[in-house]
Scaffold this motif. Structure first.
Motif, PDB file in Angstrom:
ATOM      1  N   PRO A 237       0.826  -1.211   0.000  1.00 59.83           N
ATOM      2  CA  PRO A 237       0.000   0.000   0.000  1.00 59.83           C
ATOM      3  C   PRO A 237       0.861   1.262   0.000  1.00 59.83           C
ATOM      4  CG  PRO A 237      -0.709  -1.534   1.725  1.00 59.83           C
ATOM      5  CD  PRO A 237       0.595  -2.056   1.193  1.00 59.83           C
ATOM      6  N   ILE A 238       0.464   2.248  -0.786  1.00 59.07           N
ATOM      7  CA  ILE A 238       1.149   3.544  -0.763  1.00 59.07           C
ATOM      8  C   ILE A 238       0.426   4.448   0.231  1.00 59.07           C
ATOM      9  CG2 ILE A 238       1.624   5.657  -2.096  1.00 59.07           C
ATOM     10  CD1 ILE A 238       2.140   3.914  -4.521  1.00 59.07           C
ATOM     11  N   CYS A 239       1.230   5.126   1.050  1.00 63.22           N
ATOM     12  CA  CYS A 239       0.692   6.126   1.978  1.00 63.22           C
ATOM     13  C   CYS A 239       1.180   7.481   1.478  1.00 63.22           C
ATOM     14  CB  CYS A 239       1.246   5.863   3.376  1.00 63.22           C
ATOM     15  SG  CYS A 239       0.948   7.198   4.542  1.00 63.22           S
ATOM     16  N   LEU A 240       0.292   8.449   1.362  1.00 64.44           N
ATOM     17  CA  LEU A 240       0.739   9.784   0.952  1.00 64.44           C
ATOM     18  C   LEU A 240       0.901  10.691   2.163  1.00 64.44           C
ATOM     19  CD1 LEU A 240      -1.161  10.426  -2.393  1.00 64.44           C
ATOM     20  CD2 LEU A 240       1.252   9.821  -2.052  1.00 64.44           C
ATOM     21  N   ASP A 241       1.983  11.452   2.133  1.00 62.50           N
ATOM     22  CA  ASP A 241       2.290  12.428   3.179  1.00 62.50           C
ATOM     23  C   ASP A 241       2.347  13.800   2.496  1.00 62.50           C
ATOM     24  OD1 ASP A 241       3.513  14.069   5.064  1.00 62.50           O
ATOM     25  OD2 ASP A 241       5.248  12.821   5.435  1.00 62.50           O
ATOM     26  N   GLU A 242       3.498  14.188   1.960  1.00 64.43           N
ATOM     27  CA  GLU A 242       3.689  15.514   1.361  1.00 64.43           C
ATOM     28  C   GLU A 242       2.601  15.900   0.354  1.00 64.43           C
ATOM     29  OE1 GLU A 242       6.120  13.375   2.116  1.00 64.43           O
ATOM     30  OE2 GLU A 242       8.111  14.322   2.191  1.00 64.43           O
ATOM     31  N   SER A 243       2.095  14.939  -0.423  1.00 64.71           N
ATOM     32  CA  SER A 243       1.146  15.257  -1.505  1.00 64.71           C
ATOM     33  C   SER A 243      -0.221  15.727  -1.014  1.00 64.71           C
ATOM     34  CB  SER A 243       0.907  14.030  -2.387  1.00 64.71           C
ATOM     35  OG  SER A 243       2.077  13.650  -3.043  1.00 64.71           O
ATOM     36  N   ILE A 244      -0.549  15.462   0.241  1.00 65.08           N
ATOM     37  CA  ILE A 244      -1.898  15.794   0.723  1.00 65.08           C
ATOM     38  C   ILE A 244      -1.841  17.055   1.590  1.00 65.08           C
ATOM     39  CG2 ILE A 244      -3.936  14.961   1.981  1.00 65.08           C
ATOM     40  CD1 ILE A 244      -3.310  13.198  -0.413  1.00 65.08           C
ATOM     41  N   THR A 245      -2.281  18.175   1.032  1.00 61.95           N
ATOM     42  CA  THR A 245      -2.239  19.424   1.801  1.00 61.95           C
ATOM     43  C   THR A 245      -3.640  19.961   2.079  1.00 61.95           C
ATOM     44  OG1 THR A 245      -2.146  20.845  -0.152  1.00 61.95           O
ATOM     45  CG2 THR A 245      -0.049  20.030   0.688  1.00 61.95           C
ATOM     46  N   SER A 246      -4.668  19.258   1.614  1.00 56.40           N
ATOM     47  CA  SER A 246      -6.044  19.743   1.796  1.00 56.40           C
ATOM     48  C   SER A 246      -7.022  18.596   1.553  1.00 56.40           C
ATOM     49  CB  SER A 246      -6.340  20.843   0.767  1.00 56.40           C
ATOM     50  OG  SER A 246      -6.240  20.282  -0.540  1.00 56.40           O
ATOM     51  N   LEU A 247      -8.272  18.841   1.890  1.00 53.29           N
ATOM     52  CA  LEU A 247      -9.322  17.857   1.596  1.00 53.29           C
ATOM     53  C   LEU A 247      -9.400  17.621   0.090  1.00 53.29           C
ATOM     54  CD1 LEU A 247     -11.757  16.073   2.246  1.00 53.29           C
ATOM     55  CD2 LEU A 247     -13.165  18.143   2.316  1.00 53.29           C
ATOM     56  N   GLU A 248      -9.230  18.693  -0.672  1.00 50.88           N
ATOM     57  CA  GLU A 248      -9.296  18.550  -2.132  1.00 50.88           C
ATOM     58  C   GLU A 248      -8.209  17.596  -2.645  1.00 50.88           C
ATOM     59  OE1 GLU A 248      -9.468  22.359  -4.083  1.00 50.88           O
ATOM     60  OE2 GLU A 248      -9.125  21.394  -6.024  1.00 50.88           O
ATOM     61  N   ASP A 249      -6.987  17.760  -2.133  1.00 45.16           N
ATOM     62  CA  ASP A 249      -5.909  16.834  -2.527  1.00 45.16           C
ATOM     63  C   ASP A 249      -6.273  15.402  -2.156  1.00 45.16           C
ATOM     64  OD1 ASP A 249      -4.306  18.948  -3.311  1.00 45.16           O
ATOM     65  OD2 ASP A 249      -3.027  18.907  -1.519  1.00 45.16           O
ATOM     66  N   ALA A 250      -6.807  15.227  -0.947  1.00 43.68           N
ATOM     67  CA  ALA A 250      -7.125  13.872  -0.487  1.00 43.68           C
ATOM     68  C   ALA A 250      -8.187  13.248  -1.386  1.00 43.68           C
ATOM     69  CB  ALA A 250      -7.605  13.907   0.967  1.00 43.68           C
ATOM     70  N   THR A 251      -9.199  14.037  -1.746  1.00 47.45           N
ATOM     71  CA  THR A 251     -10.281  13.527  -2.591  1.00 47.45           C
ATOM     72  C   THR A 251      -9.732  13.080  -3.941  1.00 47.45           C
ATOM     73  OG1 THR A 251     -11.682  15.169  -1.529  1.00 47.45           O
ATOM     74  CG2 THR A 251     -12.555  14.143  -3.510  1.00 47.45           C
ATOM     75  N   LYS A 252      -8.891  13.925  -4.532  1.00 46.42           N
ATOM     76  CA  LYS A 252      -8.348  13.582  -5.853  1.00 46.42           C
ATOM     77  C   LYS A 252      -7.452  12.339  -5.774  1.00 46.42           C
ATOM     78  CE  LYS A 252      -8.759  18.161  -7.790  1.00 46.42           C
ATOM     79  NZ  LYS A 252      -8.146  19.464  -7.964  1.00 46.42           N
ATOM     80  N   ALA A 253      -6.636  12.276  -4.738  1.00 43.59           N
ATOM     81  CA  ALA A 253      -5.722  11.134  -4.602  1.00 43.59           C
ATOM     82  C   ALA A 253      -6.509   9.836  -4.423  1.00 43.59           C
ATOM     83  CB  ALA A 253      -4.787  11.353  -3.419  1.00 43.59           C
TER      84      ALA A 253
END
Ligand code: 164
Ligand code: MG
Length: 371
Positions: A237-253
């Motif tokens: 599983p990939i976990c994202l750290d730096e790439s997620i800076t907002s709810l919008e980023d999380a939704t897209k990811a």
């Protein structure tokens, strides 16, 4: 009901880490940060702690950009506007682009003040119910494989429930394989801090033999497309750290399939309000969440503990005990982890007192803003 802010005090602190922390970008020996205190004039004080490092290798923010944003933009916004609930701080701060770590520092102080005024522990004010949280440790790059094995053994013995090992090209598969060979059942994962590209896909595929809980941020710090391609090609599983800076980023990811796990750091997403929104979204989507660390001193650590009481924090966070980082922390009592668990404080707000003497000894600058 208004959260009346009468004064904000901003101290710059410098603390030496007990052990230098090495990542794919370099080694940190000190942590410098701002301690924010929001006072209501009725004897209550809320505390927040800034997270950005002195150099911009993890995000674009630094201690100096934090100071500039707080002094010249964010504190003046609070001086000009009334706040009825801490959630409104996030909305007011939309006038300033990004600079999430500066925003989170002062937003955290308002959350703590508001919870104290209501007589609620910060965890409850956020909606969390856990009385204890599970914690792991983040292990920097060690001088040798032998040192790595020794450190892993020590933390497993101390009962930490998730061990994160920093990796970089040249210090990855072989080290992890050796750790896995010596500790076949250990709950280990790796964090690359964006040290690879999709060209490394065949190399990264070898992670799949190691039964890792996950691999954190293998690719670009602001990428979600390449991560989606990588996730389709590997089982880990990939976990994202730096790439997620907002709810919008999380939704897209999540929609793109770029990750199966999110490392949620309050500072990286601009504060507790946005962190809770991302948590709620991940809960709806069945995406596992855990609370990442930023080598925080006691106040930041207390905020992390409070956030982790929300239900979708289903994996142990980075919030290990104060003594792992500091000879002396700035709160009383210090945070202690026993058998990989931290007891959530029940007192109002962050639930820890500031150790005034310790704060004084680490303070290098101080400024007060009247309202
Ligand atoms: O707070 C901790 O214990 C350390 C957390 C940690 O691993 C990190 C903190 C800050 C930057 C990175 O090196 C790393 C991370 O990327 O999660
Ligand atoms: Mg990370």
């Amino acid at each position: 009901m208004v959260v009346p802010i009468r004064e904000i005090n901003m101290k710059r602190l410098r603390m030496r880490l007990k052990h230098p922390f090495a990542t794919s970008f370099g080694t940190m020996e000190h942590k410098e940060f701002f301690l924010l205190e929001a006072k209501d004039g009725e004897g209550n004080s809320g505390f927040g702690e800034s997270a950005a490092f002195t150099e911009p290798w993890y995000t674009e923010e630094t201690v100096e950009t934090t100071r500039h944003m707080l002094e010249d933009f964010l504190i003046p916004i609070l001086q000009k506007n009334q706040v009825h609930h801490p959630d409104e701080v996030t909305e007011l701060f939309r006038a300033v682009r990004r600079n999430n770590m500066a925003k989170a520092a002062i937003e955290g102080a308002v959350w703590d003040l508001s919870a104290k005024r209501e007589g609620l522990p910060l965890s409850r004010a956020l909606g969390g119910e856990k009385r204890k949280i599970d914690v792991g440790v983040s292990i920097g790059i060690q001088p040798s494989v032998k040192d790595t094995l020794d450190v892993v053994e020590r933390y497993l013995r101390e009962g930490y429930k998730r061990l994160k090992l920093k990796i970089k090209p040249g210090w990855d598969i072989d080290v992890l394989r050796e750790v896995r060979r010596c500790f076949p059942e250990a709950p280990i994962m790796a964090d690359a801090n964006s040290a690879y590209t999709l060209e490394d896909i065949d190399h990264l595929r070898q992670l799949d033999d190691l039964e890792l809980l996950m691999v954190e941020q293998p690719l670009g710090a602001d990428d979600i497309i390449d991560h989606a391609n990588l996730q389709a090609a590997i089982r880990t599983p990939i976990c994202l750290d730096e790439s997620i800076t907002s709810l919008e980023d999380a939704t897209k990811a999540v929609e793109l399939g770029s990750c199966k796990v999110v490392n949620l750091k309050i500072s990286r997403v601009g504060g507790l309000t946005e962190a809770r929104r991302i948590h709620d979204y991940c809960q709806e989507q069945g995406i596992a969440v855990w609370c990442g660390g930023m080598l925080e001193a006691g106040v930041g650590r207390a905020h992390n503990i409070a956030l982790t009481t929300l239900p979708q924090f289903v994996l142990p966070g980075d919030t290990s005990g104060s003594s792992r980082y500091w000879e002396k922390d700035i709160i009383q009592p210090e945070v202690t982890a026993t058998d990989g668990e931290i007891v959530v404080p029940e007192q109002p707000g962050i639930g820890f007192q500031l150790d005034e003497e310790a704060v004084r000894s680490f303070t290098v600058e101080e400024k007060t803003f009247d309202f």
